[in-house]
Design an enzyme around this catalytic site. Structure first.
Site, PDB file in Angstrom:
ATOM      1  N   CYS A 142      74.166  42.321  42.305  1.00  0.00           N
ATOM      2  CA  CYS A 142      73.417  43.291  41.494  1.00  0.00           C
ATOM      3  C   CYS A 142      73.989  43.486  40.095  1.00  0.00           C
ATOM      4  O   CYS A 142      73.253  43.474  39.110  1.00  0.00           O
ATOM      5  CB  CYS A 142      73.388  44.653  42.194  1.00  0.00           C
ATOM      6  SG  CYS A 142      73.400  44.610  43.980  1.00  0.00           S
ATOM      7  N   LYS A 191      74.039  40.254  37.787  1.00  0.00           N
ATOM      8  CA  LYS A 191      72.624  39.920  37.585  1.00  0.00           C
ATOM      9  C   LYS A 191      71.989  40.860  36.575  1.00  0.00           C
ATOM     10  O   LYS A 191      71.272  40.436  35.668  1.00  0.00           O
ATOM     11  CB  LYS A 191      71.879  39.999  38.914  1.00  0.00           C
ATOM     12  CG  LYS A 191      70.369  39.920  38.783  1.00  0.00           C
ATOM     13  CD  LYS A 191      69.696  40.528  39.984  1.00  0.00           C
ATOM     14  CE  LYS A 191      69.845  42.048  40.007  1.00  0.00           C
ATOM     15  NZ  LYS A 191      69.290  42.639  41.243  1.00  0.00           N
ATOM     16  N   GLU A 221      63.908  37.306  39.872  1.00  0.00           N
ATOM     17  CA  GLU A 221      64.866  37.823  38.892  1.00  0.00           C
ATOM     18  C   GLU A 221      65.484  36.703  38.065  1.00  0.00           C
ATOM     19  O   GLU A 221      65.566  36.787  36.835  1.00  0.00           O
ATOM     20  CB  GLU A 221      65.942  38.655  39.607  1.00  0.00           C
ATOM     21  CG  GLU A 221      65.405  39.975  40.129  1.00  0.00           C
ATOM     22  CD  GLU A 221      66.367  40.714  41.041  1.00  0.00           C
ATOM     23  OE1 GLU A 221      66.127  41.906  41.296  1.00  0.00           O
ATOM     24  OE2 GLU A 221      67.347  40.104  41.527  1.00  0.00           O
ATOM     25  N   HIS A 229      55.602  64.046  27.489  1.00  0.00           N
ATOM     26  CA  HIS A 229      54.692  63.290  26.623  1.00  0.00           C
ATOM     27  C   HIS A 229      55.347  62.971  25.286  1.00  0.00           C
ATOM     28  O   HIS A 229      56.019  63.828  24.715  1.00  0.00           O
ATOM     29  CB  HIS A 229      53.412  64.102  26.393  1.00  0.00           C
ATOM     30  CG  HIS A 229      52.387  63.383  25.582  1.00  0.00           C
ATOM     31  ND1 HIS A 229      51.614  62.364  26.109  1.00  0.00           N
ATOM     32  CD2 HIS A 229      52.030  63.519  24.280  1.00  0.00           C
ATOM     33  CE1 HIS A 229      50.818  61.918  25.171  1.00  0.00           C
ATOM     34  NE2 HIS A 229      51.053  62.597  24.056  1.00  0.00           N
ATOM     35  N   GLU A 252      54.797  60.133  32.775  1.00  0.00           N
ATOM     36  CA  GLU A 252      53.837  61.244  32.959  1.00  0.00           C
ATOM     37  C   GLU A 252      52.598  60.803  33.718  1.00  0.00           C
ATOM     38  O   GLU A 252      51.873  61.638  34.276  1.00  0.00           O
ATOM     39  CB  GLU A 252      53.444  61.845  31.613  1.00  0.00           C
ATOM     40  CG  GLU A 252      52.624  60.948  30.721  1.00  0.00           C
ATOM     41  CD  GLU A 252      52.259  61.620  29.391  1.00  0.00           C
ATOM     42  OE1 GLU A 252      51.824  62.792  29.414  1.00  0.00           O
ATOM     43  OE2 GLU A 252      52.424  60.970  28.344  1.00  0.00           O
TER      44      GLU A 252
END
Length: 494
Positions: free
Chosen positions: A75, A78, A214, A469, A474
């Site tokens: 992880c 990478k 990935e 916003h 949102e």
């Protein structure tokens, strides 16, 4: 707890209080789950030993390193390469934001590789210090079982040390596997892909899971030509089908060549790389072929039979809901059990083990609403059920809310790439049972959504939440219209 650690009063055996062990706990494997379990057990007052193979970025049967797969060759490195690759697209997008860049921007692969190796070396040292600070005794070498309460550690010089322990924890993780095809030795796994000396110009990736998409994104982002081969119609089998289609479109939009329902049958060495042959008779030329065809539990050299520890057909250690094997003194956590193979889940399992065995708090890992992410570019992140799972498991109708939109950043940059979001709601209870997002910052956003699902949030509570916003996030609290209503599959006794 569901099972007793030792059977009291068994004929011919001394009382448990009279048995002396070198350690209360000995852990084989110092990856995320093993280190967490060892540290927490020590914090509860246990005398803990742990063994791990010597450190190297590329693992083998005799090389590993404290920190394990995630930290050293999974992880973390990478994600560093994903960050590096993402700048390719960012630089393209920057031009419409007023950045006057030369047509050709140079990239130094060796510099990124060096920085990645520096970081994992630093983390290897941090994990060692975490163990030392907790009072855990670290042995560098290969560990294996000798019996239900005995471990043998083979040190770097070949010396063998034997230790007894009241409890033994297996946390040796998993290992990449290669397909059995002619020329398979010419290909590489994710281990080697994270440490390539040269950046490939032509890359072939076999597989349709996390690792495959990935690395396809990484290499394409860094300028390579990438061909991705997978057996199904879409990549990421097991994820929500609608989101899989979004990922496939994005991969193609970024210039990755997709080859669905196609497998590789042979690799042949050539003067300038290798020739790749598919099961459709196609031929491609590549500098590197990555096998991202799954991982298997790392149990082959543990000598599990000496203690009678049961494994399944894949070699995974069988455990109960408390992570205990069929041998009451031997436990296992993480990918070696092949339950839910994610680093945070291994951490949870290690924590629950320490609480149960040494903290006096019987604790079962909770696998419901575990969020996870695929760090393709842009990333996909999900929590809860996919639409297919919801239909399969639901007793009543499921309301599906979806939103696909052009992110604000893309309206100026001109990038033609949509963000997709999805909520699944139990029509009867109004409870949100699944959430998915594919787009920039998806993992950062879905981590927050995961808290809501863990707390049992309803769609009405999502709707009553004020959005931030302008943001993509949102959209999760402004999806008002039902896209479709789906009914569960009829359940039969046939």
């Amino acid at each position: 707890m569901a099972r007793k650690m030792l059977i009291d009063g068994e004929m011919g055996k001394p009382d448990e209080a009279d048995v002396h062990y070198d350690f209360d706990l000995f852990v084989i494997g110092a990856g995320s789950g093993g280190v967490r379990a060892g540290r927490f057990a020590a914090n509860y007052g246990a005398k803990v030993g742990i063994c791990e193979l010597p450190f190297h970025p590329i693992s083998s049967e005799v090389i590993g390193g404290v920190g394990g797969t995630c930290v050293l060759r999974g992880c973390v490195p990478k994600k560093i390469l994903v960050y590096g690759a993402a700048f390719g697209g960012e630089l393209e997008d920057a031009r419409n934001y007023g950045w006057e860049l030369n047509e050709k921007v140079d990239f130094n692969w060796k510099k990124l590789l060096h920085k990645k190796t520096e970081e994992i070396t630093r983390l290897n040292g941090i994990y060692k210090r975490l163990l030392a600070n907790a009072g855990v005794k670290l042995f560098e070498g290969e560990g294996k079982l000798v019996g239900p309460n005995e471990v043998e550690v083979t040190q770097l010089d070949g010396t063998k040390l034997c230790y007894s322990a009241k409890h033994i924890l297996i946390a040796t993780g998993g290992r990449a596997q290669r397909p059995n095809i002619p020329g398979q030795e010419l290909g590489i796994t994710s281990d080697e892909a994270l440490s390539l000396e040269e950046l490939p110009k032509r890359a072939v990736v076999l597989g349709g899971g996390y690792i495959a998409v990935e690395f396809a994104s990484i290499w394409r982002g860094l300028g390579a030509t990438v061909d991705l081969f997978f057996r199904k119609e879409l990549p990421l089998r097991g994820f929500d089908d609608e989101m899989r289609a979004v990922v496939a479109r994005n991969l193609e939009g970024r210039g990755i060549n997709l080859h669905p329902r196609t497998n590789l049958t042979e690799l042949i060495k050539t003067e300038d790389g290798m020739k790749v042959i598919t099961d459709h008779g196609e031929e491609l030329h590549a500098d590197v072929v990555l096998f991202a065809t799954g991982r298997i539990p790392n149990t082959k050299r543990l000598n599990l039979a000496s203690a009678g520890v049961e494994t399944d057909a894949m070699g995974a250690v069988k455990v109960d809901e408390y992570s205990c094997t069929n041998v009451p003194s031997i436990w296992a956590v993480g990918d070696v059990t092949n339950r839910m193979n994610l680093t945070p889940v291994a951490l949870m399992e290690g924590t629950c083990f320490a609480k149960s065995v040494f903290g006096g708090q019987p604790s079962k890992p909770d696998y419901i609403n575990v969020p996870y992410a695929v760090f393709c570019i842009p990333p996909l992140s999900v929590v809860g059920l996919s639409e297919e799972q919801a239909i399969e498991q639901a007793n009543g109708d499921i309301l599906v809310f979806t939103s696909t939109f052009n992110p604000m950043k893309n309206t100026v940059s001109g990038r033609q790439e949509k963000t997709a979001m999805k909520l699944l709601v139990d029509a009867e209870t109004d409870k949100v049972v699944g959430a998915s997002m594919c787009g920039p910052d998806a993992p950062e956003i879905v981590q927050g959504i995961a808290i809501a699902l863990k707390c049992g949030a309803t769609k009405a509570q999502f709707d009553s939440t004020v959005g931030i916003h302008p943001s993509a996030a949102e959209e999760f609290v402004t999806m008002r219209s039902v896209t479709r209503r789906v009914s569960p599959k009829p359940k039969t006794n046939l």
